[in-house]
Design a protein around this motif. Structure first.
Motif, short mmCIF file in Angstrom:
data_model
loop_
_atom_site.label_atom_id
_atom_site.label_comp_id
_atom_site.label_asym_id
_atom_site.label_seq_id
_atom_site.Cartn_x
_atom_site.Cartn_y
_atom_site.Cartn_z
N PRO A 195 0.81 -1.22 0.00
CA PRO A 195 0.00 0.00 0.00
C PRO A 195 0.84 1.27 0.00
N GLU A 196 2.11 1.15 0.44
CA GLU A 196 2.99 2.32 0.45
C GLU A 196 3.38 2.75 -0.95
N PHE A 197 3.21 1.86 -1.92
CA PHE A 197 3.58 2.16 -3.31
C PHE A 197 2.41 1.91 -4.25
N GLY A 198 1.24 2.36 -3.82
CA GLY A 198 0.07 2.27 -4.68
C GLY A 198 -0.35 0.85 -4.99
N ASN A 199 -0.16 -0.06 -4.03
CA ASN A 199 -0.50 -1.48 -4.19
C ASN A 199 0.26 -2.17 -5.31
N ILE B 128 1.70 -8.56 5.59
CA ILE B 128 0.45 -9.01 4.99
C ILE B 128 -0.56 -9.34 6.08
N GLN B 129 -1.82 -9.40 5.69
CA GLN B 129 -2.88 -9.67 6.64
C GLN B 129 -3.97 -10.50 5.97
N HIS B 130 -5.04 -10.74 6.69
CA HIS B 130 -6.16 -11.53 6.17
C HIS B 130 -6.66 -10.96 4.85
N LYS B 131 -6.83 -11.86 3.85
CA LYS B 131 -7.34 -11.54 2.52
C LYS B 131 -6.36 -10.71 1.69
N SER B 132 -5.06 -10.77 2.03
CA SER B 132 -4.04 -10.14 1.19
C SER B 132 -3.85 -10.95 -0.09
N SER B 133 -3.33 -10.30 -1.12
CA SER B 133 -3.01 -10.97 -2.38
C SER B 133 -1.50 -11.17 -2.47
N ILE B 134 -1.09 -12.41 -2.70
CA ILE B 134 0.32 -12.78 -2.77
C ILE B 134 0.62 -13.30 -4.17
N LYS B 135 1.70 -12.83 -4.74
CA LYS B 135 2.08 -13.25 -6.10
C LYS B 135 3.29 -14.18 -6.02
#
Length: 529
Positions: free
Chosen positions: A53-57, A68-75
């Motif tokens: 979020p610090e870099f515009g997602n 990361i937290q609940h329902k985060s997106s991981i690549k």
């Protein structure tokens, strides 16, 4: 106890998967990687990125799970193979990276005429096969908009007041429809334990649906789900889904009209047990392709085209195996390409979604140390036999000898006879005499005076008295190929080696690993210490 965490794992464009962490967020990135490998059946070396979020997602390398937290997106970013996807065979078992063993002798795994065993991926455009096995933790889907809205409000009320929801007939139907739709993405026949998993996951995700007075809180949901799935199978049978039509009464033998007789369904964690034909294809068009394959397989340097045609004809071949149970000799004549190293591995992956060779040898080497410890504690006559087998390891500094000795010792440890698995002969004449009597096994032709793993003239696989594969170089490789052929031909494990193959399937390959016989459960406990 930490609250469950759900993550969205992205593997590529239009390719993502839910990951449920029932014990909460892992403390380290390496633990998260292990969970992704385990739940998503991913092999190979990769790193992770998260939406920062610090870099515009924008995606940024993940160095701490605190980001990361609940329902985060991981690549997932694969390091070794470009554009790799889940279930890819990203490690070549013939290379030095195929095993975690300290002994770098994997090159001896190669078979004449074979290259790195890169399994052929199922293409969504060419087949309707499933791509994921039954999950370790069942993820409850989002239901229809109105049903989800009612559940969200009821869950909020439950948190505030503890009030349970008594769902209307329409809401209950919508919930069961949504669950059934999610279930059949994995399988259409569930065990009692799997019904428990789904029903428990439902009341965990939506606590307002718990049933007051029920011992488990979900007994009624489990029963309703069983009826719903049975009715859904009836619909599938009416529209001709081969996975259920194979069990219709008209397919039963004469005089065996009971619906429960000879039910054909996955018994060894097969994901694609009896798939439907690819879109736009029929039995006639696929049969034409099968006939064309007979010519293509004879051409040199034609592996890629053969692999593509084998991929396209998978459903035809699989339905033939499941429905007709053909004799090995007949099937080999119709499908000669099946019994090549590359295609055995590819077929196994189509059926299970698991890359056979990388998974098998990695697990064998990872468990070797603990297996040796377990072997050393075995007493009596089995212990003496094991020590005789293991002694060969010190005579030959070769990883294949070590693997072969461990596999044979494993048979003895399980009170089974390794000679039922591997039969050694000093000349071809002896092997030919015994060949016709062999139902299933591995034949090894040795030069006179040969030591284990050395001076081997030929290693082959025998089924129903037929040599279906030869020149496999070493016994461990042949064992992996034999396991692949058992899945390919939908064969039962030999009764005299059932525990040995159960270990290979459920501990090494982690296929249906939660349901073990007592003997194998004891071994698994020892290996996990």
């Amino acid at each position: 106890m930490a609250s469950p965490v759900m993550l969205r794992i992205i593997f590529g464009e239009n390719d993502s998967q839910r990951l449920v962490l029932s014990n909460g967020m892992p403390e380290s990135v390496s633990e998260l990687v292990q969970e992704i490998q385990r739940q998503c059946a991913v092999s190979g070396d990769f790193r992770l990125q998260f939406m920062d979020p610090e870099f515009g997602n924008e995606f940024t390398n993940l160095v701490s799970t605190s980001d990361i937290q609940h329902k985060s997106s991981i690549k997932v970013i694969f390091k070794s193979v470009a554009n790799a996807t889940p279930n890819d065979s990203t490690v070549c078992p013939f290379s030095s990276t195929a095993t975690t063993s300290s002994q770098d002798d994997s090159s001896s795994l190669s078979s004449p005429g074979s290259s790195c065993d890169t399994d052929i991926l199922s293409s969504p455009a060419s087949t309707s096969s499933r791509t994921t096995a039954w999950p370790l933790v069942f993820s409850i889907p989002r239901f229809s908009y109105d049903a989800q809205l009612q559940l969200d409000r009821a869950n909020k009320a439950f948190i505030e007041t503890g009030a349970f929801l008594n769902p209307s007939i329409a809401l209950k139907s919508a919930i069961l429809d949504g669950l059934t739709e999610a279930i059949v993405q994995h399988k259409v026949y569930l065990s009692d334990r799997e019904f428990d998993e789904v029903a428990q996951a439902l009341v965990t995700a939506h606590p307002c649906l718990k049933e007051p007075g029920s011992a488990t809180g979900y007994g009624g949901w489990k029963t309703s789900l069983k009826y719903k799935l049975a009715n859904y199978r009836t619909k599938l049978r009416q529209i001709g889904c081969p996975e259920v039509t194979v069990n219709s009464l008209k397919h039963k033998p004469d005089g065996k009209c009971s619906p429960a007789y000879g039910v054909k369904k996955p018994k060894k964690a097969e994901v694609n047990y009896c798939p439907t034909y690819p879109a736009g294809e029929t039995a006639e068009t696929l049969e034409q392709m099968r006939v064309a394959l007979l010519s293509e397989v004879k051409k040199r340097n034609n592996e890629q085209k053969v692999a593509q045609m084998m991929e396209m004809t998978f459903a035809l071949r699989r339905q033939e195996v499941v429905q007709e149970a053909p004799m090995i000799a007949e099937f080999k004549t119709r499908w000669p390409a099946v019994f090549h190293v590359r295609e055995v591995s590819a077929e196994f992956k189509r059926i299970t979604t698991i890359p056979l060779l990388p998974k098998f040898f990695s697990a064998l080497d990872n468990h070797s140390a603990n297996l040796m410890k377990a072997f050393s504690k075995k007493g009596g006559e089995p212990g003496r036999k094991i020590r005789t087998i293991i002694a060969a390891i010190t005579k030959a500094d070769n990883i294949q000898v070590k693997r072969e000795c461990i596999l044979k010792a494993l048979c003895v440890y399980l009170n089974e006879d390794p000679e039922k698995l591997v039969k050694e002969y000093l000349d071809t004449e002896d092997s030919e005499i015994a060949l016709a009597e062999t139902v299933i096994g591995i034949s090894v032709i040795l030069h006179e005076g040969a030591e284990p793993g050395e001076n081997v003239e030929n290693v082959s696989i025998i089924l129903e008295g037929i040599e279906v594969m030869s020149e496999l170089d070493n016994v461990p490789f042949a064992v992996a190929m034999l396991l692949g052929i058992i899945y390919t031909m939908n064969l039962n494990y030999p009764q005299e080696l059932k525990y040995f193959f159960e270990v290979l399937q459920k501990i090494f390959l982690e296929l249906d690993g939660s349901k073990l016989s007592n003997k194998v459960q004891v071994l698994k406990t020892l290996l996990s210490r």
